[in-house]
Design an enzyme around this catalytic site. Structure first.
Site, short mmCIF file in Angstrom:
data_model
loop_
_atom_site.label_atom_id
_atom_site.label_comp_id
_atom_site.label_asym_id
_atom_site.label_seq_id
_atom_site.Cartn_x
_atom_site.Cartn_y
_atom_site.Cartn_z
N HIS A 130 1.28 -1.60 -0.22
CA HIS A 130 0.00 -0.07 0.28
C HIS A 130 1.25 1.30 0.37
O HIS A 130 1.99 1.46 0.66
CB HIS A 130 -0.88 -0.13 1.35
CG HIS A 130 -1.81 0.93 1.06
ND1 HIS A 130 -1.72 1.90 1.84
CD2 HIS A 130 -2.85 0.99 1.23
CE1 HIS A 130 -2.52 3.12 1.90
NE2 HIS A 130 -3.52 2.18 1.57
N ASP A 207 3.18 -4.03 8.07
CA ASP A 207 1.74 -3.62 7.95
C ASP A 207 1.06 -5.01 8.23
O ASP A 207 0.53 -5.25 6.84
CB ASP A 207 2.51 -2.45 6.66
CG ASP A 207 0.90 -1.92 6.29
OD1 ASP A 207 -0.57 -1.93 6.66
OD2 ASP A 207 0.75 -1.39 5.09
N GLN A 210 -4.06 -5.48 6.93
CA GLN A 210 -4.72 -5.96 6.37
C GLN A 210 -5.26 -6.66 7.38
O GLN A 210 -6.02 -8.20 7.12
CB GLN A 210 -5.06 -6.01 4.77
CG GLN A 210 -5.42 -4.85 4.43
CD GLN A 210 -6.45 -4.27 4.26
OE1 GLN A 210 -7.47 -4.82 4.47
NE2 GLN A 210 -7.20 -2.79 3.79
N LYS A 233 -10.06 -0.35 10.54
CA LYS A 233 -10.53 -1.56 9.70
C LYS A 233 -10.79 -2.37 10.83
O LYS A 233 -10.58 -4.10 10.13
CB LYS A 233 -9.20 -2.02 9.41
CG LYS A 233 -8.46 -0.71 8.13
CD LYS A 233 -7.55 -1.25 7.27
CE LYS A 233 -6.75 0.59 6.36
NZ LYS A 233 -7.49 0.69 5.48
N CYS A 371 -5.31 2.72 -3.94
CA CYS A 371 -3.88 2.58 -3.12
C CYS A 371 -2.94 1.99 -3.17
O CYS A 371 -1.81 2.00 -2.10
CB CYS A 371 -3.64 3.53 -1.98
SG CYS A 371 -5.50 5.10 -1.58
N1 7TS Z 1 -1.78 -0.35 4.56
C1 7TS Z 1 -2.81 -1.12 3.66
C2 7TS Z 1 -2.26 -2.77 3.94
C3 7TS Z 1 -3.42 -1.09 3.84
O1 7TS Z 1 -5.16 -1.42 3.68
C4 7TS Z 1 -4.32 0.55 4.09
C5 7TS Z 1 -5.26 1.39 4.47
C6 7TS Z 1 -3.81 1.73 4.82
C7 7TS Z 1 -2.07 0.93 5.33
C8 7TS Z 1 -3.44 2.70 6.07
O2 7TS Z 1 -3.73 2.89 6.68
P1 7TS Z 1 -4.41 3.86 7.45
O3 7TS Z 1 -5.76 3.74 8.35
O4 7TS Z 1 -3.18 5.10 7.97
O5 7TS Z 1 -5.14 4.87 6.39
N2 7TS Z 1 -6.06 0.44 2.71
C9 7TS Z 1 -7.51 1.14 2.69
C10 7TS Z 1 -7.48 0.55 1.34
O6 7TS Z 1 -7.62 -0.47 0.90
N3 7TS Z 1 -9.28 1.36 1.04
O7 7TS Z 1 -8.57 2.19 2.01
C11 7TS Z 1 -7.89 2.61 2.79
#
Ligand code: 7TS
Length: 413
Positions: A130, A207, A210, A233, A371
Protein backbone atom coordinates in the site's frame (compact mmCIF):
# COMPACT_ATOMS: atom_id res chain seq x y z
CA UNK A 1 -20.55 -24.85 -3.12
CA UNK A 2 -24.17 -24.70 -1.96
CA UNK A 3 -25.36 -22.13 0.50
CA UNK A 4 -25.71 -24.84 3.13
CA UNK A 5 -22.02 -25.55 2.72
CA UNK A 6 -21.18 -21.95 3.46
CA UNK A 7 -22.40 -22.42 7.02
CA UNK A 8 -19.62 -21.02 9.14
CA UNK A 9 -18.65 -21.65 12.76
CA UNK A 10 -19.80 -18.14 13.60
CA UNK A 11 -23.33 -17.22 14.59
CA UNK A 12 -23.35 -14.65 11.84
CA UNK A 13 -26.95 -13.50 12.09
CA UNK A 14 -26.35 -12.55 15.69
CA UNK A 15 -23.15 -10.63 14.84
CA UNK A 16 -24.70 -8.81 11.90
CA UNK A 17 -27.41 -7.35 14.12
CA UNK A 18 -24.70 -5.76 16.25
CA UNK A 19 -23.71 -3.43 13.38
CA UNK A 20 -26.37 -0.72 13.02
CA UNK A 21 -24.91 0.84 9.87
CA UNK A 22 -25.31 -2.40 7.92
CA UNK A 23 -29.01 -2.49 8.58
CA UNK A 24 -30.23 0.15 6.13
CA UNK A 25 -31.44 0.60 2.58
CA UNK A 26 -29.22 2.27 0.00
CA UNK A 27 -30.77 3.38 -3.27
CA UNK A 28 -33.89 1.40 -2.47
CA UNK A 29 -32.10 -1.87 -1.71
CA UNK A 30 -30.89 -3.43 1.53
CA UNK A 31 -27.23 -2.46 1.87
CA UNK A 32 -24.59 -5.04 1.00
CA UNK A 33 -21.37 -3.72 2.49
CA UNK A 34 -18.31 -5.21 0.79
CA UNK A 35 -15.78 -2.46 1.50
CA UNK A 36 -14.37 -3.41 4.89
CA UNK A 37 -10.78 -3.28 3.62
CA UNK A 38 -11.21 0.48 3.27
CA UNK A 39 -12.94 0.84 6.63
CA UNK A 40 -14.98 -1.64 8.62
CA UNK A 41 -18.34 -1.00 10.25
CA UNK A 42 -18.58 -0.60 14.02
CA UNK A 43 -20.65 -2.64 16.45
CA UNK A 44 -23.00 -0.89 18.89
CA UNK A 45 -20.62 -1.67 21.74
CA UNK A 46 -17.96 0.54 20.13
CA UNK A 47 -20.41 3.33 19.35
CA UNK A 48 -21.83 3.12 22.88
CA UNK A 49 -18.43 3.06 24.59
CA UNK A 50 -17.50 6.30 22.83
CA UNK A 51 -20.87 7.93 23.57
CA UNK A 52 -20.74 6.89 27.24
CA UNK A 53 -17.27 8.34 27.61
CA UNK A 54 -18.34 11.59 25.93
CA UNK A 55 -21.44 11.84 28.12
CA UNK A 56 -20.03 10.77 31.47
CA UNK A 57 -16.24 10.68 31.66
CA UNK A 58 -14.73 13.22 29.30
CA UNK A 59 -11.62 15.03 30.51
CA UNK A 60 -8.01 15.20 29.40
CA UNK A 61 -5.78 12.26 30.32
CA UNK A 62 -2.58 12.00 32.40
CA UNK A 63 -2.81 15.49 33.84
CA UNK A 64 -5.70 16.10 36.16
CA UNK A 65 -6.02 15.19 39.82
CA UNK A 66 -9.76 15.37 39.47
CA UNK A 67 -12.06 12.39 39.17
CA UNK A 68 -13.08 12.78 35.54
CA UNK A 69 -9.45 12.96 34.44
CA UNK A 70 -8.71 9.83 36.43
CA UNK A 71 -11.62 8.04 34.81
CA UNK A 72 -10.61 9.16 31.32
CA UNK A 73 -7.02 8.06 31.98
CA UNK A 74 -8.17 4.68 33.23
CA UNK A 75 -10.31 4.09 30.16
CA UNK A 76 -7.60 5.28 27.77
CA UNK A 77 -4.83 3.26 29.40
CA UNK A 78 -7.21 0.33 29.74
CA UNK A 79 -7.53 0.33 25.95
CA UNK A 80 -3.74 0.13 25.66
CA UNK A 81 -3.77 -2.94 27.92
CA UNK A 82 -6.46 -4.55 25.78
CA UNK A 83 -4.37 -3.98 22.65
CA UNK A 84 -1.30 -5.41 24.38
CA UNK A 85 -3.21 -8.55 25.25
CA UNK A 86 -4.81 -8.75 21.78
CA UNK A 87 -1.49 -8.94 19.92
CA UNK A 88 0.39 -10.59 22.80
CA UNK A 89 2.99 -7.85 23.18
CA UNK A 90 5.50 -8.46 25.96
CA UNK A 91 4.83 -5.11 27.62
CA UNK A 92 2.37 -2.22 27.50
CA UNK A 93 5.41 0.02 26.95
CA UNK A 94 5.55 -1.43 23.46
CA UNK A 95 2.08 -0.21 22.49
CA UNK A 96 2.35 3.26 20.95
CA UNK A 97 -1.08 4.70 20.20
CA UNK A 98 -1.11 6.56 16.88
CA UNK A 99 -3.66 7.89 14.42
CA UNK A 100 -3.35 4.81 12.22
CA UNK A 101 -1.08 2.58 10.17
CA UNK A 102 0.14 5.53 8.13
CA UNK A 103 1.38 7.42 11.17
CA UNK A 104 2.87 4.27 12.68
CA UNK A 105 4.97 3.60 9.58
CA UNK A 106 6.04 7.23 9.26
CA UNK A 107 7.10 7.13 12.91
CA UNK A 108 9.42 4.20 12.27
CA UNK A 109 10.76 5.74 9.04
CA UNK A 110 11.56 9.05 10.72
CA UNK A 111 12.53 7.99 14.21
CA UNK A 112 14.16 4.58 13.73
CA UNK A 113 15.53 4.91 10.21
CA UNK A 114 16.30 8.55 9.53
CA UNK A 115 19.05 8.85 12.15
CA UNK A 116 20.84 5.70 11.00
CA UNK A 117 20.37 5.57 7.21
CA UNK A 118 23.09 6.89 4.94
CA UNK A 119 24.05 6.82 1.30
CA UNK A 120 24.70 3.25 0.17
CA UNK A 121 22.09 1.79 2.53
CA UNK A 122 18.89 0.21 1.28
CA UNK A 123 15.28 -0.06 2.43
CA UNK A 124 13.64 -3.24 1.14
CA UNK A 125 9.90 -3.46 0.45
CA UNK A 126 7.74 -5.55 -1.88
CA UNK A 127 5.79 -4.70 -5.02
CA UNK A 128 2.54 -5.52 -3.16
CA UNK A 129 2.63 -2.64 -0.71
CA UNK A 130 0.00 0.00 0.00
CA UNK A 131 1.22 3.56 -0.62
CA UNK A 132 1.50 3.96 3.18
CA UNK A 133 4.24 1.36 3.13
CA UNK A 134 6.01 2.95 0.15
CA UNK A 135 5.94 6.73 0.43
CA UNK A 136 7.31 7.06 4.02
CA UNK A 137 10.32 5.01 2.87
CA UNK A 138 10.76 7.13 -0.27
CA UNK A 139 10.77 10.24 1.92
CA UNK A 140 13.38 8.90 4.33
CA UNK A 141 15.50 7.65 1.43
CA UNK A 142 15.43 11.14 -0.09
CA UNK A 143 16.37 12.64 3.26
CA UNK A 144 19.32 10.30 3.83
CA UNK A 145 20.57 9.26 0.39
CA UNK A 146 19.54 5.64 0.97
CA UNK A 147 17.95 3.61 -1.80
CA UNK A 148 14.50 1.99 -1.92
CA UNK A 149 14.61 -1.51 -3.39
CA UNK A 150 11.52 -3.53 -4.28
CA UNK A 151 11.07 -7.31 -4.32
CA UNK A 152 8.98 -8.51 -7.30
CA UNK A 153 5.64 -10.33 -7.28
CA UNK A 154 4.41 -13.08 -9.61
CA UNK A 155 1.32 -13.18 -11.84
CA UNK A 156 -0.81 -14.53 -8.98
CA UNK A 157 0.10 -11.58 -6.80
CA UNK A 158 2.51 -13.43 -4.51
CA UNK A 159 5.83 -12.02 -3.40
CA UNK A 160 8.72 -13.81 -5.08
CA UNK A 161 10.18 -14.80 -1.73
CA UNK A 162 13.38 -16.26 -3.17
CA UNK A 163 14.03 -12.99 -4.99
CA UNK A 164 13.27 -11.06 -1.82
CA UNK A 165 15.65 -13.20 0.20
CA UNK A 166 18.35 -12.71 -2.44
CA UNK A 167 17.88 -8.95 -2.00
CA UNK A 168 18.51 -9.20 1.77
CA UNK A 169 22.11 -8.04 1.65
CA UNK A 170 24.17 -6.22 4.24
CA UNK A 171 23.16 -2.93 2.65
CA UNK A 172 19.54 -3.45 3.71
CA UNK A 173 18.83 -1.64 6.97
CA UNK A 174 15.11 -2.36 7.22
CA UNK A 175 12.57 -4.61 5.52
CA UNK A 176 8.98 -3.33 5.43
CA UNK A 177 6.34 -5.76 4.23
CA UNK A 178 2.59 -6.10 4.44
CA UNK A 179 0.85 -8.91 6.29
CA UNK A 180 -2.07 -9.10 3.85
CA UNK A 181 -2.32 -7.18 0.55
CA UNK A 182 -5.22 -4.73 0.55
CA UNK A 183 -5.47 -4.84 -3.26
CA UNK A 184 -5.19 -8.59 -3.86
CA UNK A 185 -5.76 -10.27 -0.50
CA UNK A 186 -2.47 -12.18 -0.63
CA UNK A 187 -1.35 -13.41 2.80
CA UNK A 188 2.41 -13.04 2.76
CA UNK A 189 4.53 -15.90 4.15
CA UNK A 190 5.79 -13.81 7.06
CA UNK A 191 7.49 -16.60 9.04
CA UNK A 192 9.83 -17.39 6.13
CA UNK A 193 10.42 -13.74 5.23
CA UNK A 194 11.07 -12.69 8.83
CA UNK A 195 13.33 -15.66 9.60
CA UNK A 196 15.45 -14.88 6.52
CA UNK A 197 15.71 -11.20 7.47
CA UNK A 198 16.67 -12.13 11.04
CA UNK A 199 19.44 -14.33 9.66
CA UNK A 200 20.85 -11.26 7.97
CA UNK A 201 20.29 -9.06 11.03
CA UNK A 202 17.72 -6.94 9.18
CA UNK A 203 14.94 -5.41 11.30
CA UNK A 204 11.44 -6.05 9.98
CA UNK A 205 8.37 -3.82 10.01
CA UNK A 206 5.06 -5.49 9.20
CA UNK A 207 2.19 -3.40 7.85
CA UNK A 208 -0.64 -5.24 9.58
CA UNK A 209 -3.51 -2.97 8.50
CA UNK A 210 -5.19 -5.89 6.69
CA UNK A 211 -3.86 -8.62 8.98
CA UNK A 212 -5.07 -7.76 12.47
CA UNK A 213 -8.76 -7.41 11.56
CA UNK A 214 -8.96 -10.87 10.01
CA UNK A 215 -6.66 -13.27 11.85
CA UNK A 216 -5.04 -13.88 15.19
CA UNK A 217 -1.76 -11.96 15.47
CA UNK A 218 0.91 -12.72 18.05
CA UNK A 219 3.79 -10.29 17.64
CA UNK A 220 6.10 -12.36 19.81
CA UNK A 221 5.72 -15.50 17.76
CA UNK A 222 5.84 -13.53 14.49
CA UNK A 223 9.25 -12.31 15.67
CA UNK A 224 9.14 -9.07 13.68
CA UNK A 225 10.43 -5.79 15.17
CA UNK A 226 7.55 -3.42 14.41
CA UNK A 227 3.90 -4.12 13.62
CA UNK A 228 1.59 -1.30 12.47
CA UNK A 229 -2.21 -1.27 12.24
CA UNK A 230 -5.33 0.92 12.16
CA UNK A 231 -8.36 0.94 14.45
CA UNK A 232 -10.89 1.73 11.75
CA UNK A 233 -10.25 -1.49 9.83
CA UNK A 234 -10.80 -3.63 12.94
CA UNK A 235 -14.28 -2.40 13.94
CA UNK A 236 -12.90 0.66 15.74
CA UNK A 237 -13.09 4.37 15.00
CA UNK A 238 -11.07 6.36 12.48
CA UNK A 239 -8.07 8.29 13.74
CA UNK A 240 -6.85 5.45 15.95
CA UNK A 241 -4.02 3.04 15.42
CA UNK A 242 -1.09 1.26 16.91
CA UNK A 243 2.61 0.92 16.47
CA UNK A 244 3.93 -2.10 18.29
CA UNK A 245 7.71 -2.11 18.55
CA UNK A 246 10.28 -4.06 20.52
CA UNK A 247 10.91 -2.20 23.74
CA UNK A 248 14.69 -2.04 23.28
CA UNK A 249 14.30 -0.50 19.83
CA UNK A 250 11.65 2.01 20.91
CA UNK A 251 13.78 2.91 23.92
CA UNK A 252 16.72 3.80 21.68
CA UNK A 253 14.65 5.84 19.21
CA UNK A 254 14.32 9.62 19.48
CA UNK A 255 10.82 11.11 19.76
CA UNK A 256 8.92 11.59 16.53
CA UNK A 257 6.92 14.65 17.52
CA UNK A 258 7.45 17.18 20.31
CA UNK A 259 4.82 18.56 22.64
CA UNK A 260 2.95 18.01 25.86
CA UNK A 261 2.70 14.58 27.49
CA UNK A 262 5.88 13.27 25.86
CA UNK A 263 8.19 15.08 28.30
CA UNK A 264 9.21 14.73 31.95
CA UNK A 265 10.90 18.09 32.27
CA UNK A 266 11.31 21.06 29.97
CA UNK A 267 13.61 24.04 30.25
CA UNK A 268 15.07 26.16 27.48
CA UNK A 269 18.40 24.39 27.97
CA UNK A 270 17.22 20.84 28.02
CA UNK A 271 14.17 18.63 27.75
CA UNK A 272 13.91 15.23 29.40
CA UNK A 273 11.62 12.96 27.47
CA UNK A 274 8.94 10.86 29.08
CA UNK A 275 9.27 7.09 29.33
CA UNK A 276 7.77 4.61 26.89
CA UNK A 277 5.28 4.65 25.35
CA UNK A 278 4.49 8.31 26.13
CA UNK A 279 7.71 9.51 24.50
CA UNK A 280 5.94 8.95 21.17
CA UNK A 281 2.54 10.35 22.11
CA UNK A 282 2.90 14.13 22.03
CA UNK A 283 -0.18 16.24 22.64
CA UNK A 284 -3.70 15.37 23.72
CA UNK A 285 -4.40 11.99 22.13
CA UNK A 286 -7.55 10.70 20.48
CA UNK A 287 -9.04 9.70 23.83
CA UNK A 288 -12.57 8.85 22.74
CA UNK A 289 -11.34 7.01 19.65
CA UNK A 290 -8.88 4.94 21.65
CA UNK A 291 -11.61 3.99 24.12
CA UNK A 292 -13.63 2.89 21.08
CA UNK A 293 -10.63 0.89 19.88
CA UNK A 294 -10.56 -0.89 23.24
CA UNK A 295 -14.24 -1.77 22.81
CA UNK A 296 -13.49 -3.05 19.29
CA UNK A 297 -10.79 -5.34 20.70
CA UNK A 298 -13.30 -6.63 23.27
CA UNK A 299 -15.76 -7.38 20.48
CA UNK A 300 -13.21 -9.16 18.28
CA UNK A 301 -12.06 -11.25 21.24
CA UNK A 302 -15.64 -12.06 22.19
CA UNK A 303 -16.26 -13.45 18.69
CA UNK A 304 -12.78 -14.99 18.52
CA UNK A 305 -10.17 -14.24 15.86
CA UNK A 306 -10.00 -17.86 14.76
CA UNK A 307 -13.77 -17.93 14.25
CA UNK A 308 -13.55 -14.72 12.24
CA UNK A 309 -10.75 -16.14 10.10
CA UNK A 310 -12.65 -19.37 9.43
CA UNK A 311 -15.89 -17.55 8.67
CA UNK A 312 -14.25 -15.16 6.22
CA UNK A 313 -12.31 -17.99 4.61
CA UNK A 314 -15.50 -19.93 3.88
CA UNK A 315 -17.16 -16.80 2.53
CA UNK A 316 -14.12 -15.86 0.45
CA UNK A 317 -14.08 -19.30 -1.17
CA UNK A 318 -17.78 -19.00 -1.88
CA UNK A 319 -17.33 -15.48 -3.30
CA UNK A 320 -14.51 -16.58 -5.61
CA UNK A 321 -16.48 -19.56 -6.83
CA UNK A 322 -19.65 -17.55 -7.49
CA UNK A 323 -18.10 -14.51 -9.15
CA UNK A 324 -15.78 -16.67 -11.26
CA UNK A 325 -18.87 -18.20 -12.82
CA UNK A 326 -20.08 -14.79 -14.08
CA UNK A 327 -19.37 -14.48 -17.79
CA UNK A 328 -16.57 -11.99 -18.45
CA UNK A 329 -15.14 -11.95 -14.92
CA UNK A 330 -11.37 -11.89 -14.67
CA UNK A 331 -9.95 -12.34 -11.17
CA UNK A 332 -6.99 -10.15 -10.26
CA UNK A 333 -5.04 -11.77 -7.45
CA UNK A 334 -5.10 -15.53 -7.35
CA UNK A 335 -2.53 -16.25 -4.65
CA UNK A 336 -2.91 -19.67 -3.05
CA UNK A 337 -3.05 -18.14 0.38
CA UNK A 338 -5.34 -15.14 0.49
CA UNK A 339 -7.89 -13.58 2.76
CA UNK A 340 -11.02 -11.46 2.81
CA UNK A 341 -10.38 -9.48 -0.39
CA UNK A 342 -11.07 -10.20 -4.05
CA UNK A 343 -10.21 -7.87 -6.91
CA UNK A 344 -11.64 -8.45 -10.37
CA UNK A 345 -12.48 -6.94 -13.75
CA UNK A 346 -15.74 -7.50 -15.63
CA UNK A 347 -15.06 -7.50 -19.39
CA UNK A 348 -13.64 -4.08 -20.22
CA UNK A 349 -16.07 -2.15 -18.04
CA UNK A 350 -14.26 0.62 -16.22
CA UNK A 351 -14.21 -0.21 -12.48
CA UNK A 352 -15.73 3.17 -11.58
CA UNK A 353 -18.69 2.52 -13.92
CA UNK A 354 -19.11 -0.94 -12.48
CA UNK A 355 -18.91 0.38 -8.92
CA UNK A 356 -21.59 2.96 -9.70
CA UNK A 357 -23.94 0.37 -11.15
CA UNK A 358 -23.39 -1.87 -8.12
CA UNK A 359 -24.08 1.09 -5.83
CA UNK A 360 -27.39 1.67 -7.60
CA UNK A 361 -28.27 -1.85 -6.44
CA UNK A 362 -27.22 -1.14 -2.85
CA UNK A 363 -23.82 -2.82 -3.12
CA UNK A 364 -20.76 -1.03 -1.72
CA UNK A 365 -17.41 -2.05 -3.22
CA UNK A 366 -14.22 -0.11 -3.77
CA UNK A 367 -12.99 0.67 -7.27
CA UNK A 368 -9.74 2.11 -8.58
CA UNK A 369 -6.12 1.55 -7.63
CA UNK A 370 -6.75 0.94 -3.91
CA UNK A 371 -3.74 3.10 -2.97
CA UNK A 372 -1.55 0.38 -4.45
CA UNK A 373 -0.66 1.85 -7.85
CA UNK A 374 2.45 -0.30 -8.34
CA UNK A 375 0.29 -3.43 -8.01
CA UNK A 376 -2.03 -2.10 -10.70
CA UNK A 377 0.96 -1.24 -12.90
CA UNK A 378 2.29 -4.77 -12.41
CA UNK A 379 -0.97 -6.11 -13.86
CA UNK A 380 -1.16 -3.41 -16.55
CA UNK A 381 -4.46 -2.08 -15.20
CA UNK A 382 -5.66 1.37 -14.17
CA UNK A 383 -7.68 -0.24 -11.40
CA UNK A 384 -9.96 -3.06 -10.33
CA UNK A 385 -13.24 -3.57 -8.57
CA UNK A 386 -12.64 -4.95 -5.10
CA UNK A 387 -15.06 -6.77 -2.82
CA UNK A 388 -13.77 -7.09 0.73
CA UNK A 389 -15.30 -8.99 3.60
CA UNK A 390 -15.90 -8.38 7.27
CA UNK A 391 -17.12 -10.75 9.94
CA UNK A 392 -20.67 -9.40 9.44
CA UNK A 393 -20.94 -10.50 5.80
CA UNK A 394 -22.87 -13.60 4.80
CA UNK A 395 -23.60 -15.78 1.76
CA UNK A 396 -26.60 -13.67 0.85
CA UNK A 397 -24.30 -10.65 0.41
CA UNK A 398 -22.31 -12.66 -2.12
CA UNK A 399 -25.45 -13.79 -3.92
CA UNK A 400 -26.59 -10.17 -4.19
CA UNK A 401 -23.16 -9.16 -5.54
CA UNK A 402 -23.33 -11.87 -8.19
CA UNK A 403 -26.86 -10.87 -9.25
CA UNK A 404 -25.75 -7.25 -9.52
CA UNK A 405 -22.69 -8.22 -11.59
CA UNK A 406 -24.94 -10.15 -13.98
CA UNK A 407 -27.14 -7.11 -14.33
CA UNK A 408 -24.14 -4.86 -14.97
CA UNK A 409 -22.87 -7.24 -17.65
CA UNK A 410 -26.21 -7.13 -19.41
CA UNK A 411 -26.30 -3.33 -19.25
CA UNK A 412 -22.89 -3.10 -20.90
CA UNK A 413 -23.45 -5.64 -23.67
N1 7TS B 1 -1.58 -0.45 4.77
C1 7TS B 1 -2.53 -1.22 4.22
C2 7TS B 1 -2.20 -2.64 3.84
C3 7TS B 1 -3.80 -0.70 4.01
O1 7TS B 1 -4.74 -1.48 3.48
C4 7TS B 1 -4.08 0.63 4.38
C5 7TS B 1 -5.42 1.26 4.10
C6 7TS B 1 -3.07 1.36 4.99
C7 7TS B 1 -1.83 0.80 5.16
C8 7TS B 1 -3.29 2.75 5.49
O2 7TS B 1 -4.14 2.74 6.59
P1 7TS B 1 -4.62 4.10 7.28
O3 7TS B 1 -5.64 3.66 8.26
O4 7TS B 1 -3.43 4.71 7.91
O5 7TS B 1 -5.17 4.95 6.17
N2 7TS B 1 -6.12 0.66 3.04
C9 7TS B 1 -7.21 1.16 2.41
C10 7TS B 1 -7.87 0.44 1.41
O6 7TS B 1 -7.55 -0.67 1.02
N3 7TS B 1 -8.90 1.17 0.97
O7 7TS B 1 -8.92 2.32 1.65
C11 7TS B 1 -7.87 2.32 2.55
Amino acid sequence: MSQAQTKSPLNIEYCRDDFPCINQEVNGHPLVFLDSAASSQQPSTVIDAIARYQREDHANVHRGVHTLSHRATELYEGARDKVRDFINAASRNEIVLTSGTTESINLVAQSFCRPMLKSGDQVLISWLEHHSNIVPWQLVCEQTGAELVVAPINDSGEIDVDAMIAMMTEQVKILAVGHVSNALGTINPLPKIIASAKNMGIPVLVDGAQGVPHMSVDVQSLDCDFYAFSGHKMLGPTGTGVLWGREALLEAMPPYKGGGDMILEVSFDKTVFNELPYKFEAGTPNISGTIGLGAAVDYLQMVGMNNIYEHEKVLHTYMVERISAVDGIHLIGTAKNRASVQSFRLNDIHPHDLGTILDHQGIAVRTGHHCAMPVMQRFGLPGTTRASLGLYNNADDINRLVDALEKARQIFT
